[in-house]
Design an enzyme around this catalytic site. Structure first.
Site, PDB file in Angstrom:
ATOM      1  N   GLU A  58       0.798  -0.931  -0.298  1.00 35.89           N
ATOM      2  CA  GLU A  58       0.132  -0.110  -0.563  1.00 35.89           C
ATOM      3  C   GLU A  58       0.731   0.940  -0.466  1.00 35.89           C
ATOM      4  O   GLU A  58       0.124   2.043  -0.546  1.00 35.89           O
ATOM      5  CB  GLU A  58      -1.226   0.295   1.146  1.00 35.89           C
ATOM      6  CG  GLU A  58      -2.390  -0.825   1.113  1.00 35.89           C
ATOM      7  CD  GLU A  58      -1.707  -2.008   1.180  1.00 35.89           C
ATOM      8  OE1 GLU A  58      -1.157  -2.577   1.663  1.00 35.89           O
ATOM      9  OE2 GLU A  58      -2.937  -2.603   0.765  1.00 35.89           O
ATOM     10  N   HIS A 125     -11.538  -5.448   8.359  1.00 32.30           N
ATOM     11  CA  HIS A 125     -12.635  -4.832   7.608  1.00 32.30           C
ATOM     12  C   HIS A 125     -13.707  -4.095   7.388  1.00 32.30           C
ATOM     13  O   HIS A 125     -14.744  -3.855   6.539  1.00 32.30           O
ATOM     14  CB  HIS A 125     -12.904  -6.098   6.337  1.00 32.30           C
ATOM     15  CG  HIS A 125     -11.453  -6.903   6.043  1.00 32.30           C
ATOM     16  ND1 HIS A 125     -11.116  -7.530   6.751  1.00 32.30           N
ATOM     17  CD2 HIS A 125     -10.809  -6.956   4.662  1.00 32.30           C
ATOM     18  CE1 HIS A 125     -10.250  -8.405   6.569  1.00 32.30           C
ATOM     19  NE2 HIS A 125     -10.160  -8.053   4.963  1.00 32.30           N
TER      20      HIS A 125
END
Lengths: 323, 352
Positions: A58, A125
């Site tokens: 990322e 999540h």
């Protein structure tokens, strides 16, 4: 024919790829696979070489996007889940956000963050990151709650010369539908809130999936004769303080609802602004409702109690209306 | 582990046709950039200790040969050079104006950062010099993205270089950036100056591999090792690495061994640097090594050396004096605008 919130995001990306050669998409599993949520389905085939799979890096994904933007490209980065943007935090807040201020060279990147809770998704999540990014100068933070806004605001994000954090809510992906996509020319610009529902007894200021919980709560209150006005912020930063104050001036009561954690954040910002600039407009103490101050639980029973729901919102409203 | 033998026809031809004259000229140019950087940084250090410079001062003393050779191996206006804190000489050799340094250190509004950022955080990203952030490793993926952006725009054959130190190789950003560049096979050169200490932390507490260049193999990146104190060797190795990248062989990792001849910054006396290292070959001063070579090869005389020193002092005097006379930023005329989309700034007249 109808179109979902997720399809609107895909269509906006397709239109951007079609109309602007500087646009490319970068993210994990987004090319031939079409993305974890299929937000880029078929785009790799339609735009060869412009929908790129990224390694699970990322930090580098954002660095790459920033570098490409410096060179005149318009990258759209898909972070698979908003939660993982913590791994790109440094590049977003220290590199992208400071770039124009420091160097006078714009950094037009769009970072798509699939955000918010869904049943069973658990602590990693489910997060809502908008307040964290809004804290940093130099970023624009958008939180569309409707199909039309998902479409037009994503197109706006790509056109803007600044880094945009685009928080799209996963709970809205599949079930939220509208008959057709709007013409972007007829849509509200970035930075403007929308009064989704007019009322006179209290104002709810909210955004993203909490708009829909708030609308259900307002339906509930209407049975008791209370008309609740609902302001959908759409844009967290910049935030449309004038529309908020205008609504509070009409109703005299403010409840701000957000799905993120309670400490600080968007709801605190709204309450602070109304208290500072519109204290005289209030007939009752301004209230805020957020998720609980714990990690987001896995089990649906716990999760449903962790996030604000229509029922919880209605309960707070009833308390405020007793004043 | 030894690196693969790299031979390129072009380079062999270049070597065969290189005359003694052109080699000498290249070396002398390099020496004069090193000297100018050293002279400038000595002056910057004095100004800092005299209280004329606010904030940190980080010097490249001891790293001039390594940094200069990288800057000279790249082409300004074509390639990308992302320097870190010890790259004053590489910046000059690449083509950053000397005034950018003095204006930024002294806070002139006419500098590229206009007082908004200082010292070594300056850059001209639109001219191929990204402005570093303090978070080490972060510039590697940015240069990777710049190269990817150019590839998207159909521009090939341009090289991007990012510098790092031994400490910076321990970051996740270094790993992610190098891996990503290798996947995309982009023309990236990573110049790692192993100056033996990251602030006060020695190599032994920083990594456990025998040599940082060994890491390249695991990434599918070509490794290069060089004596970072020797300008001649640095020029040879960097020109090879840049050429390899330009020809499409993907990222290159150049590791130079040297010793930082100052503290981490001017606030630090570097008292932790081991005496053994200072007395070793690593502890040689690259400027003196270069001078010795020029004298030995009869490329320059003591008179030349003196003249170049005076010339460097004069350039530095001019650049400092110019920046000192320029206006400082004014908080009342500063617009405090952090967005290119100025109409989206809260409180701006056009934002309702």
């Amino acid at each position: 024919m109808s179109i979902t919130y997720l399809e609107a995001i895909r269509e906006a990306q397709a239109l951007a790829l079609r109309s602007n050669p500087a646009v490319f998409l970068y993210g994990q599993d987004i090319a031939d696979f079409g993305g974890a949520f299929k937000a880029t389905k078929n785009l790799a085939a339609e735009f060869p070489g412009r929908v790129k799979d990224a390694p699970i890096s990322e930090d580098a994904m954002l660095g790459v996007a920033i570098g490409a933007a410096i060179e005149g490209m318009r990258p759209i980065v898909e972070i698979q889940f908003a939660d993982f943007s913590s791994l790109a935090f440094n590049q977003i807040v220290n590199q992208a956000a400071t770039h124009f201020w420091r160097t006078n060279v714009p950094c037009p990147i769009t970072v798509r963050l699939p955000s918010g809770g869904t049943a069973g998704s658990g602590p990693f999540h489910s997060q809502s990151m908008e307040a964290i990014y809004a804290h940093y100068p130099g970023l624009i933070v958008l939180t569309p709650a409707t199909v039309g806004d998902a479409y037009s605001m994503l197109l706006d994000s790509i056109d803007l010369d600044d880094p945009v954090i685009f928080c799209e809510h996963k709970l809205l992906y599949y079930h939220l539908k509208e008959p057709a996509l709007p013409d972007p020319k007829n849509c509200l610009p970035v930075g403007k809130a929308r009064i989704t529902r007019s009322g006179k007894h209290a104002t709810i200021v909210t955004y993203s999936a909490m708009l829909h919980e708030s609308l259900s709560a307002a339906d509930e209150l209407l049975k008791d004769g209370y008309e609740i006005e609902i302001v959908d912020l759409r844009s967290i930063k910049p935030i449309d303080t004038d529309t908020i104050l205008g609504s509070v001036a009409r109703t005299g009561r403010l409840l701000c609802v957000g799905e993120a954690f309670p400490w600080g954040g968007v709801t605190a910002e709204v309450v602070a602004r109304v208290a500072a600039e519109g204290f005289h407009l209030l007939d009752a103490p301004p209230q805020r409702l957020n998720a609980k101050d714990t990690p987001i639980p896995y089990h649906p029973n716990l999760w449903a109690a962790h996030r604000p729901t229509a029922r919880a919102i209605a309960e707070v409203l009833r308390g405020m209306l007793r004043f | 582990m030894s690196e693969p033998t790299i031979t390129t026809p072009q380079l062999e031809i270049a070597r065969a046709t290189a005359t003694e004259q052109s080699l000498k000229d290249l070396f002398i140019d390099g020496y004069r950039w090193m000297l100018l950087a050293r002279t400038l940084e000595d002056k910057i250090a004095s100004l800092y200790h005299a209280g004329k410079i606010v904030g940190g001062v980080y010097l490249g003393r001891g790293q001039e040969a390594f940094s200069t050779a990288l800057g000279m191996s790249l082409q300004h206006g074509r390639d990308i050079f992302a320097p870190l804190i010890r790259d004053q000489s590489g910046r000059l050799a690449f083509g950053e104006p000397l005034l950018d340094a003095t204006r930024t250190y002294l806070g002139s509004v006419r500098g590229p950062m206009r007082g908004r950022d200082g010292n070594i955080h300056r850059g001209r990203p639109a001219e191929g010099i990204p402005a570093m952030i303090s978070h080490l490793g972060a510039m590697i993926s940015v240069v990777t993205g710049m190269l990817l952006g150019r590839r998207f725009r159909g521009i090939e054959g341009q090289v991007g270089a990012a510098t790092i130190g031994d400490g910076g190789t321990s970051t996740g950003a270094f790993h992610e950036g190098m891996n990503t560049a290798a996947i995309e096979k982009l023309p990236l050169v990573i110049a790692a100056a192993n100056n033996q200490y990251a602030y006060s932390t020695p190599n032994t507490s920083q990594f456990a591999c025998a040599d940082l260049a060994d890491r390249a193999i695991g990434y599918g990146v070509e490794p290069h090792r060089v004596d970072g104190v020797d300008l001649y060797e640095c020029l040879r190795v960097f020109s090879l690495a840049v050429e390899r990248a330009r020809e499409g062989h993907g990222p290159q990792l150049v590791v130079g061994k040297l010793l930082r001849l100052s503290g981490h910054g001017e606030h630090d006396d570097g008292s932790y640097v081991s005496k053994n290292l200072k007395d070793s070959l690593l502890g040689r001063d690259c400027i003196e090594v270069a001078q010795q070579r020029m004298i030995n090869e009869e490329w320059a005389t003591a008179v030349d050396l003196k003249a170049w020193e005076e010339e460097a002092r004069e350039k530095v005097r001019e650049a400092v004096s110019c920046a000192q006379q320029e206006p400082k930023p004014d908080p009342f005329s500063e617009r405090w605008v952090n967005l290119a989309s100025a109409w989206l700034i809260e409180g701006s007249s056009s934002h309702a």
